[in-house]
Design an enzyme around this catalytic site. Structure first.
Site, short mmCIF file in Angstrom:
data_model
loop_
_atom_site.label_atom_id
_atom_site.label_comp_id
_atom_site.label_asym_id
_atom_site.label_seq_id
_atom_site.Cartn_x
_atom_site.Cartn_y
_atom_site.Cartn_z
N SER B 128 -3.61 -28.79 -96.20
CA SER B 128 -3.80 -28.23 -97.54
C SER B 128 -3.68 -26.72 -97.57
CB SER B 128 -5.20 -28.60 -98.06
OG SER B 128 -5.31 -29.98 -98.23
N GLU B 244 0.56 -47.97 -88.75
CA GLU B 244 -0.77 -48.40 -88.33
C GLU B 244 -1.83 -47.34 -88.55
OE1 GLU B 244 1.32 -48.17 -84.37
OE2 GLU B 244 -0.72 -48.70 -83.81
#
Lengths: 321, 379
Positions: B128, B244
């Protein structure tokens, strides 16, 4: 460990789906709601021919042995198509009678497996049995045992018009049988049916919000609408493995957990479906109502949310939980 | 369809249980969001790694056991049931390692993974930026080409573990001329103590420095620390988002263990039916998450890609986690506000769940568009 339906199970569910789609169940449901059982009985025989009721009847009595996983697949389809009739009750009666005196079992079970007889069961403490007017075999679950009820009283309406509730006439012979497993089967079948009801409600609502336009765009493009449907999807997709996991273990707490989750998911989806359809969804005439009302009724059938939650908590000392 | 694990899997489970029984510290370690706790958790990672328990599903060449996904699930169930410490290395293990295994070079894997497995190098994520949160593709921190590598400049924020971690990984804009925002991004690894890096710890709600702001001023990153091709960063970062990793970010084991502890707390304290029902829902939710994950793992092992359904997962576990911890705090009564309990620590941690790894609103948009097929709309 392979927690996925195998090819045969998928094919079984798909064949029932095809059969029920072809049967056009909404018309059958409306006939049934009026007390006209003709089309419902015809559908019942076709479902029986597909082997569904035999899945709860021992081979010795012309069944296929006990197959709760396959039964769960069948009941998801029953829910998806809103199939009317004492489906759960016939399975429950089959499990009850499997433990009965061989003479009685031999007399009654083959015709449940073949679809020749519908059965109903008044659950312990309940004042009614589902569809006692249609059933040829009525069992009342009294504290002193299971009785073969001699008849039924007048039909009382359910919030789900397709569920016709009848008190059973007191008295009748006591059937000597074990009751422990029967409740587990009843709950599993109800949970699977509720899951199917929820899945149908979600599918119909997704289709509706894609085609219904307001403010010049499909209402399904609004985030408030999309997120409610996403939440319904989440609830249903997490109820599904509980239902099939419970069918594999048949432990009472697993089945109770599946009942809570599937019924909550279906009911939550019903509320979302009603809200997102707007007023059309509030009408009896629109077919959405067939599933909306069933989601409500199944919540309290065969063990309401509180009873099932109590069972989950009491079993949770077990390491498997 | 079955839920039975093979005898060999069960043997593995027993081996895990026995190792944990003799190694898990009797007293909980201090919070891993403190300097002291971070060090204690790093030492625990080394202890796990010494017996090759830190990354069981990795290839053995990098410190794992090649256990496969199912045994990893069993490991996690035993790990949390034993009350073992939180994993300070999880950002590296669950976010960076799968990317390196898919897109890294052999040299990178050999250099980075064993040191990650042992806790010698602990990784922070640097995704971010102040103006790029849910809209991650709009990020602006840049990578400028220089001799033998890249110079990173700009600001990253909400970088979990960065207050005490050693290195970080993230996306940087290497081609400001690229026609679309998600093009021209490069995936890089860099040292948090490298010249030009300023780490400003940020206190989370309970005051602990669980994350940090990173100020980067021409931080040199050699070419060997670029993952995949320059400019392909978005594709590389997203390609592991749906596999996964979606399954592994939060294992069912931790919620099952917490739900059981919550049930124990309820039995000890008692409470009205309304609370009992919340305890039941916690148990049901944890079991649902376990079974959902078993089904997803079965599909993955059949060779099916785990795609947008990992968004169902994310919303479910993050909301379940908060519900579990909140119920415990309510059961604790007036003691529920004390910040120095395990429950309070887990509660504060859980509150961030719906915010990170793609906010739950972003996940619901993904579910609506990609699983339900609803039309795209204004966000």
């Amino acid at each position: 460990m392979r927690f996925l339906p195998d090819a045969e199970q998928r094919a079984f569910a798909a064949s029932l789906d095809a059969l029920l789609t072809a049967a056009g169940t909404p018309v059958v449901v409306r006939d049934w709601s009026r007390g006209d059982h003709t089309s419902g009985r015809a559908l019942w025989s076709r479902v029986a021919q597909a082997g569904v009721f035999a899945l709860a009847v021992p081979e010795a009595y012309e069944g296929l042995g006990r197959h709760p996983v396959e039964l769960a697949f069948a009941f998801v389809e029953f829910g998806r198509h809103a199939v009317p009739g004492p489906l759960v009750e016939t399975i429950t009666a089959a499990v009850l009678l499997s433990g009965a005196d061989p003479g009685i079992a031999e007399r009654l079970l083959p015709s449940l497996a073949s679809g020749g007889t519908m059965a109903t069961v008044a659950p312990e403490g309940a004042s009614y049995a589902l569809d006692g007017d249609a059933a040829g075999l009525r069992l009342s679950w009294a504290p002193d045992g299971i009785r073969l009820s001699p008849g039924h009283g007048p039909v009382r309406p359910s919030l789900d018009p397709a569920r016709r509730l009848t008190p059973l006439t007191p008295g009748g012979d006591v059937v000597d049988t074990t009751t422990e497993q029967a409740l587990v089967w009843a709950r599993l079948a109800t949970a699977a049916q509720a899951l199917g009801v929820g899945l149908a409600l979600l599918d119909r609502t997704v289709a509706y919000v894609k085609q219904r336009s307001q403010f010049g765009v499909p209402v399904g493009s609004f985030q408030a609408v999309r997120h409610r449907l996403a939440d319904a999807k989440i609830a249903l997709e997490f109820a599904r493995p509980l239902v099939f996991g419970a069918a594999l273990t048949m432990r009472p707490a697993d089945v109770a957990a599946a009942k809570v989750a599937a019924c909550e998911a279906a009911y939550g989806t019903a509320r979302t479906a009603l809200q997102l359809h707007g007023a059309i969804g509030y009408t009896a005439e629109y077919n959405l109502s067939l599933w909306l009302t069933k989601a409500r009724a199944l919540r309290t059938a065969w063990g309401g949310p509180q009873e099932c939650r109590a069972l989950v908590v009491s079993a949770a000392g077990d390491r498997r939980w | 369809m079955d839920l039975a694990f093979s005898p060999a899997d069960e043997e593995f489970r027993t081996e895990v249980r026995e190792w944990l029984h003799t190694h898990v510290p009797c007293a909980p370690l201090p919070s891993l969001e403190t300097a002291e706790g971070f060090a204690a958790h790093r030492a625990w990672e080394a202890e796990l790694a010494a017996d090759r328990w830190s990354v069981v599903n990795w290839p053995s060449a990098y410190g794992g056991r090649n256990s496969g996904l199912l045994r990893w699930l069993l490991f996690e169930e035993e790990y949390y049931a034993a009350g073992a410490p939180g994993r300070v290395s999880q950002n590296g293990i669950h976010l960076l390692a799968p990317t390196l295994l898919d897109h890294g070079t052999e040299e990178q894997r050999a250099r980075v993974l064993p040191a990650m497995a042992s806790g010698e190098v602990i990784w922070a994520q640097a995704w971010s930026e102040p103006d790029a949160g849910s809209d991650l593709a709009s990020l602006r921190a840049k990578a400028v080409r220089t001799d033998g590598g890249w110079l990173l400049s700009g600001q990253k924020t909400w970088s979990s573990r960065a207050a005490f971690a050693d290195r970080a990984f993230g996306l940087f804009r290497s081609d400001p001329e690229a026609p679309k925002p998600h093009q021209g991004l490069t995936y890089l690894m860099f040292g948090l103590r490298a010249p030009g890096v300023t780490v400003r710890p940020v206190a989370r709600l309970d005051g602990k420095p669980a994350f940090a702001e990173l100020f980067l001023d021409e931080v040199f990153v050699p070419d060997e620390d670029v993952i995949g091709e320059p400019g392909q960063g978005w594709r590389i970062a997203m390609s592991t988002a749906g596999n996964e990793r979606g399954l592994m970010l939060r294992s069912p084991g931790r919620f099952l263990a917490t739900a059981r502890r919550l049930n124990g707390l309820w039995r000890e304290r008692g409470g009205p039916v309304a609370v009992r029902d919340r305890v039941a829902d916690a148990l049901i939710g944890a079991r649902a998450y376990q079974l959902f994950t078993y089904a997803a793992a079965s599909r993955f092992l059949d060779g099916e890609a785990v795609g947008p359904e990992s968004s169902l997962n994310k919303v479910f576990w993050s909301e379940l986690d908060i519900a579990l911890q909140e119920t415990a705090l309510d059961l604790l009564g007036p003691e529920g506000e004390m910040a120095d309990t395990d429950w309070a620590e887990r509660y504060v941690f859980a509150l961030a769940g719906p915010l990170y790894a793609g906010t739950n609103e972003i996940q619901r948009d993904i579910i609506a568009e990609r699983l339900l097929g609803l039309p795209k709309g204004r966000r």
